[in-house]
Scaffold this motif. Structure first.
Motif, short mmCIF file in Angstrom:
data_model
loop_
_atom_site.label_atom_id
_atom_site.label_comp_id
_atom_site.label_asym_id
_atom_site.label_seq_id
_atom_site.Cartn_x
_atom_site.Cartn_y
_atom_site.Cartn_z
N GLN A 1 2.97 -2.74 -9.69
CA GLN A 1 4.02 -3.69 -10.11
C GLN A 1 4.61 -4.33 -8.85
O GLN A 1 5.19 -3.46 -7.84
CB GLN A 1 5.01 -2.97 -10.86
N CYS A 2 4.75 -5.59 -9.04
CA CYS A 2 5.38 -6.27 -7.31
C CYS A 2 6.84 -5.66 -7.56
O CYS A 2 7.45 -5.50 -8.55
CB CYS A 2 5.32 -7.91 -7.87
N PRO A 3 7.28 -5.25 -6.27
CA PRO A 3 8.53 -4.81 -5.97
C PRO A 3 9.81 -6.22 -6.01
O PRO A 3 10.93 -6.04 -6.04
CB PRO A 3 8.73 -4.22 -4.92
N TYR A 4 9.14 -7.24 -6.07
CA TYR A 4 9.99 -8.62 -6.28
C TYR A 4 10.19 -9.13 -7.66
O TYR A 4 11.02 -9.22 -8.05
CB TYR A 4 9.52 -9.59 -5.33
N CYS A 5 9.01 -9.53 -8.23
CA CYS A 5 8.94 -10.10 -9.43
C CYS A 5 8.91 -9.25 -10.64
O CYS A 5 8.93 -9.77 -11.87
CB CYS A 5 8.07 -11.52 -9.53
N GLU B 1 0.27 -7.05 2.00
CA GLU B 1 -0.86 -7.80 0.77
C GLU B 1 0.27 -8.66 -0.11
O GLU B 1 1.18 -8.27 -0.42
CB GLU B 1 -1.78 -7.02 0.07
N ASP B 2 0.06 -9.87 0.00
CA ASP B 2 0.99 -10.82 -0.85
C ASP B 2 0.65 -10.45 -2.37
O ASP B 2 -0.28 -10.42 -2.76
CB ASP B 2 0.81 -12.41 -0.57
N CYS B 3 1.97 -10.71 -3.00
CA CYS B 3 1.69 -10.52 -4.76
C CYS B 3 1.06 -11.75 -4.96
O CYS B 3 1.13 -12.85 -4.58
CB CYS B 3 3.13 -10.79 -5.06
N TYR B 4 0.18 -11.50 -5.99
CA TYR B 4 -0.85 -12.69 -6.64
C TYR B 4 0.29 -13.59 -7.59
O TYR B 4 -0.13 -14.68 -7.79
CB TYR B 4 -1.82 -12.13 -7.60
N VAL B 5 1.39 -13.09 -7.91
CA VAL B 5 2.12 -13.96 -8.75
C VAL B 5 3.17 -14.78 -8.03
O VAL B 5 3.23 -16.06 -7.94
CB VAL B 5 2.85 -13.00 -9.76
N CYS B 6 4.03 -13.89 -7.12
CA CYS B 6 5.16 -14.74 -6.37
C CYS B 6 4.96 -14.77 -5.07
O CYS B 6 5.99 -15.33 -4.33
CB CYS B 6 6.45 -13.88 -6.88
N CYS B 7 3.75 -14.39 -4.56
CA CYS B 7 3.40 -14.46 -3.12
C CYS B 7 4.40 -13.77 -2.07
O CYS B 7 4.21 -14.14 -0.86
CB CYS B 7 3.35 -16.23 -2.83
N GLN C 1 -11.59 7.97 -3.59
CA GLN C 1 -10.64 7.58 -4.42
C GLN C 1 -9.08 7.61 -4.05
O GLN C 1 -8.88 8.57 -3.15
CB GLN C 1 -10.69 8.21 -5.81
N ILE C 2 -8.16 6.94 -4.57
CA ILE C 2 -7.10 7.01 -4.22
C ILE C 2 -6.18 8.49 -4.44
O ILE C 2 -6.44 8.69 -5.61
CB ILE C 2 -5.97 5.83 -4.84
N THR C 3 -5.60 8.89 -3.44
CA THR C 3 -4.86 10.33 -3.83
C THR C 3 -3.35 10.04 -3.83
O THR C 3 -2.79 10.62 -4.64
CB THR C 3 -5.18 11.20 -2.65
N GLU C 4 -3.14 9.14 -3.18
CA GLU C 4 -1.39 8.64 -3.25
C GLU C 4 -1.28 7.11 -2.92
O GLU C 4 -2.04 6.65 -1.91
CB GLU C 4 -0.68 9.40 -2.06
N LEU C 5 -0.57 6.47 -3.59
CA LEU C 5 -0.33 5.03 -3.13
C LEU C 5 1.28 4.72 -3.44
O LEU C 5 1.81 4.84 -4.41
CB LEU C 5 -1.09 4.19 -4.25
N ARG C 6 1.57 4.13 -2.34
CA ARG C 6 3.10 3.89 -2.41
C ARG C 6 3.16 2.25 -1.89
O ARG C 6 2.58 1.88 -1.06
CB ARG C 6 3.89 4.46 -1.34
N ILE C 7 4.14 1.65 -2.72
CA ILE C 7 4.22 0.14 -2.42
C ILE C 7 5.89 -0.20 -2.28
O ILE C 7 6.43 0.71 -2.88
CB ILE C 7 3.65 -0.77 -3.54
N SER C 8 6.11 -0.89 -1.60
CA SER C 8 7.43 -1.46 -1.24
C SER C 8 7.50 -2.72 -0.90
O SER C 8 6.48 -3.34 -0.31
CB SER C 8 8.09 -0.45 -0.17
N ALA C 9 8.64 -3.24 -1.06
CA ALA C 9 8.96 -4.69 -0.37
C ALA C 9 9.11 -4.48 0.99
O ALA C 9 9.38 -3.50 1.71
CB ALA C 9 10.18 -5.16 -0.88
N GLU C 10 8.57 -5.67 1.68
CA GLU C 10 8.54 -5.68 3.09
C GLU C 10 9.93 -5.47 3.95
O GLU C 10 9.95 -5.07 4.84
CB GLU C 10 7.46 -6.77 3.74
N ASN C 11 10.85 -6.14 3.35
CA ASN C 11 11.92 -6.28 3.73
C ASN C 11 12.97 -5.15 3.47
O ASN C 11 14.09 -5.34 3.74
CB ASN C 11 12.65 -7.76 3.33
#
Length: 63
Positions: A10-14, A33-39, A52-62
């Motif tokens: 889930q995109c942390p922006y949109c 990596e850029d969001c496919y929806v809001c870039c 396989q993935i054991t841990e995945l964390r995502i965050s906004a670059e800013n």
């Protein structure tokens, strides 16, 4: 096995959910990596066991 895994994030922006492919052959990695929806740029921090993935964390670059 090719070491690629498809996962939904889930995109942390949109807040839109989209599928992305992660290369699990690298055990620990961080990339943008850029969001496919809001870039907007999303930072991925991925840990895997080589197959396989054991841990995945995502965050906004800013953040």
């Amino acid at each position: 096995m090719n070491g690629l895994e498809t996962t939904q994030i889930q995109c942390p922006y949109c807040w839109e959910t989209f599928e992305t492919v992660v290369d699990c052959s690298v055990v620990e990695q961080q990339y943008v990596e850029d969001c496919y929806v809001c870039c907007q740029p999303i930072v991925f921090q991925v840990t895997s066991d080589g197959e396989q993935i054991t841990e995945l964390r995502i965050s906004a670059e800013n953040q």
